[in-house]
Design an enzyme around this catalytic site. Sequence first.
Site, PDB file in Angstrom:
ATOM      1  N   ASP A  83       0.752  -1.094   0.006  1.00 27.15           N
ATOM      2  CA  ASP A  83      -0.057   0.086   0.090  1.00 27.15           C
ATOM      3  C   ASP A  83       0.758   1.024  -0.034  1.00 27.15           C
ATOM      4  OD1 ASP A  83      -2.794   1.507   2.230  1.00 27.15           O
ATOM      5  OD2 ASP A  83      -2.330   1.310  -0.112  1.00 27.15           O
ATOM      6  N   GLU A 114     -11.281   4.552  -0.996  1.00 26.60           N
ATOM      7  CA  GLU A 114     -11.715   4.769   0.303  1.00 26.60           C
ATOM      8  C   GLU A 114     -12.514   5.901   0.367  1.00 26.60           C
ATOM      9  OE1 GLU A 114      -8.673   3.648  -0.524  1.00 26.60           O
ATOM     10  OE2 GLU A 114      -7.245   5.401   0.079  1.00 26.60           O
ATOM     11  N   ASP A 164      -3.230  -2.936  -2.419  1.00 27.83           N
ATOM     12  CA  ASP A 164      -4.440  -1.997  -2.606  1.00 27.83           C
ATOM     13  C   ASP A 164      -4.138  -1.196  -3.928  1.00 27.83           C
ATOM     14  OD1 ASP A 164      -5.219   0.895  -0.548  1.00 27.83           O
ATOM     15  OD2 ASP A 164      -6.466  -0.542  -1.745  1.00 27.83           O
ATOM     16  N   ASN A 165      -5.252  -0.509  -4.065  1.00 29.89           N
ATOM     17  CA  ASN A 165      -5.165   0.571  -5.394  1.00 29.89           C
ATOM     18  C   ASN A 165      -4.885   0.088  -6.905  1.00 29.89           C
ATOM     19  OD1 ASN A 165      -3.647   2.232  -2.786  1.00 29.89           O
ATOM     20  ND2 ASN A 165      -5.738   2.805  -3.362  1.00 29.89           N
ATOM     21  N   LYS A 201       2.791   3.085  -5.710  1.00 38.53           N
ATOM     22  CA  LYS A 201       2.404   2.195  -6.469  1.00 38.53           C
ATOM     23  C   LYS A 201       3.467   1.762  -7.621  1.00 38.53           C
ATOM     24  CE  LYS A 201      -0.525   3.186  -4.151  1.00 38.53           C
ATOM     25  NZ  LYS A 201      -0.751   2.781  -2.902  1.00 38.53           N
TER      26      LYS A 201
HETATM   27  O1  LIG Z   1      -0.256   7.179  -2.911  1.00 42.19           O
HETATM   28  C1  LIG Z   1      -0.780   6.180  -1.869  1.00 42.19           C
HETATM   29  N1  LIG Z   1      -0.291   5.313  -0.864  1.00 42.19           N
HETATM   30  C2  LIG Z   1       1.220   5.490  -0.949  1.00 42.19           C
HETATM   31  C3  LIG Z   1       1.594   6.687   0.062  1.00 42.19           C
HETATM   32  C4  LIG Z   1       2.992   6.860   0.092  1.00 42.19           C
HETATM   33  O2  LIG Z   1       3.746   5.845   0.402  1.00 42.19           O
HETATM   34  C5  LIG Z   1       5.255   6.065   0.433  1.00 42.19           C
HETATM   35  N2  LIG Z   1       5.767   4.957   1.103  1.00 42.19           N
HETATM   36  C6  LIG Z   1       5.395   4.309   2.347  1.00 42.19           C
HETATM   37  C7  LIG Z   1       6.097   3.323   2.847  1.00 42.19           C
HETATM   38  C8  LIG Z   1       7.121   3.450   1.862  1.00 42.19           C
HETATM   39  C9  LIG Z   1       8.425   2.550   1.701  1.00 42.19           C
HETATM   40  N3  LIG Z   1       9.409   2.767   0.672  1.00 42.19           N
HETATM   41  C10 LIG Z   1       8.951   3.717  -0.138  1.00 42.19           C
HETATM   42  C11 LIG Z   1       7.876   4.551  -0.095  1.00 42.19           C
HETATM   43  C12 LIG Z   1       7.099   4.225   0.841  1.00 42.19           C
HETATM   44  C13 LIG Z   1      -2.226   5.969  -1.980  1.00 42.19           C
HETATM   45  C14 LIG Z   1      -2.938   7.256  -2.703  1.00 42.19           C
HETATM   46  C15 LIG Z   1      -4.270   7.168  -2.953  1.00 42.19           C
HETATM   47  C16 LIG Z   1      -5.198   8.261  -3.603  1.00 42.19           C
HETATM   48  C17 LIG Z   1      -6.330   8.150  -4.141  1.00 42.19           C
HETATM   49  C18 LIG Z   1      -6.835   9.133  -4.947  1.00 42.19           C
HETATM   50  C19 LIG Z   1      -6.320  10.560  -4.804  1.00 42.19           C
HETATM   51  F1  LIG Z   1      -7.009  11.319  -5.460  1.00 42.19           F
HETATM   52  C20 LIG Z   1      -5.045  10.626  -4.122  1.00 42.19           C
HETATM   53  C21 LIG Z   1      -4.632   9.550  -3.693  1.00 42.19           C
HETATM   54  C22 LIG Z   1      -4.931   6.111  -2.338  1.00 42.19           C
HETATM   55  C23 LIG Z   1      -4.317   5.195  -1.690  1.00 42.19           C
HETATM   56  O3  LIG Z   1      -5.250   4.199  -1.123  1.00 42.19           O
HETATM   57  C24 LIG Z   1      -3.136   5.292  -1.372  1.00 42.19           C
HETATM   58  O4  LIG Z   1      -2.759   3.859  -0.785  1.00 42.19           O
HETATM   59 MG   LIG Z   2      -3.909   2.589  -0.593  1.00 42.64          MG
END
Ligand SMILES: O=C(NCCCOCn1ccc2cnccc21)c1cc(-c2ccc(F)cc2)cc(O)c1O
Ligand SMILES: [Mg+2]
Length: 214
Positions: free
Chosen positions: A141, A199, A169-170, A144
């Site tokens: 998650d 969500e 997810d996603n 992506k």
């Molecule tokens: O971007 C999303 N998640 C990721 C966060 C950064 O993660 C960075 N990150 C976290 C550990 C980690 C470890 N290593 C590298 C990067 C690492 C994410 C985004 C949306 C979304 C949907 C619609 C919109 F208009 C805007 C956003 C929905 C979701 O459910 C998501 O999961």
């Molecule tokens: Mg997500």
Amino acid sequence: MDQSKEQRILNSVSYNAVKGDPESVLDCIDNYCSQKEWAMNVGDEKGVILDKVVEEADPTIALEFGTYVGYSAIRIARLLKPNARLLTIEFNPEFASIAREIIEIAGLSEKITIIEGHSQDIIPQLREKYQVDKVDFVFLDHWKERYCPDTILLEECGYLKKGSILLADNIVYPGAPDFVKYIRSHKSFDCTNYPSHLEYMKVEDAMEKAVYMG
Ligand SMILES: O=C(NCCCOCn1ccc2cnccc21)c1cc(-c2ccc(F)cc2)cc(O)c1O
Ligand SMILES: [Mg+2]
């Protein structure tokens, strides 16, 4: 300095949730993020799919990429058997510290280890630094575009065993097309798609389960 959205979520949990009750913490975050401010928690609709896959996996060692404020970590850890544990990786230090507090309020700090850093750096360290041999369940998650390379890295490091379950997810929104293409064409993964919604929104989304066949 103005508080962040994530700090406001912590404030709401701290004020409204029942200490030591994971369900009440989840309900509080879902209520806040559906009524006050949207946030990227897996949420209550996709959360039910996550619950079912975690119950199917019944993991001893679970791994999560993308802690954020700890919502899915609590969702997963509340279902783990007594000696099972969840390692969750977060690269944003502010998110990690807020998640630590929310997880403490849920009473699940003993079952969850938050690791701060980038997945590509942490994955190779899991064996030596975190005594991980095999991973039974992985929830993807985070960024992506990291789903695919990190799945390959997990396989290369030898953390996957016959029956290890990945859940991403996603798959539809924001989307992870290279991961979907890779995992569905890989002979060692048996994939299942779970259509759902983003969500707290009516926007289409989906989760993908991939069982490693060894
Ligand atoms: O971007 C999303 N998640 C990721 C966060 C950064 O993660 C960075 N990150 C976290 C550990 C980690 C470890 N290593 C590298 C990067 C690492 C994410 C985004 C949306 C979304 C949907 C619609 C919109 F208009 C805007 C956003 C929905 C979701 O459910 C998501 O999961
Ligand atoms: Mg997500």
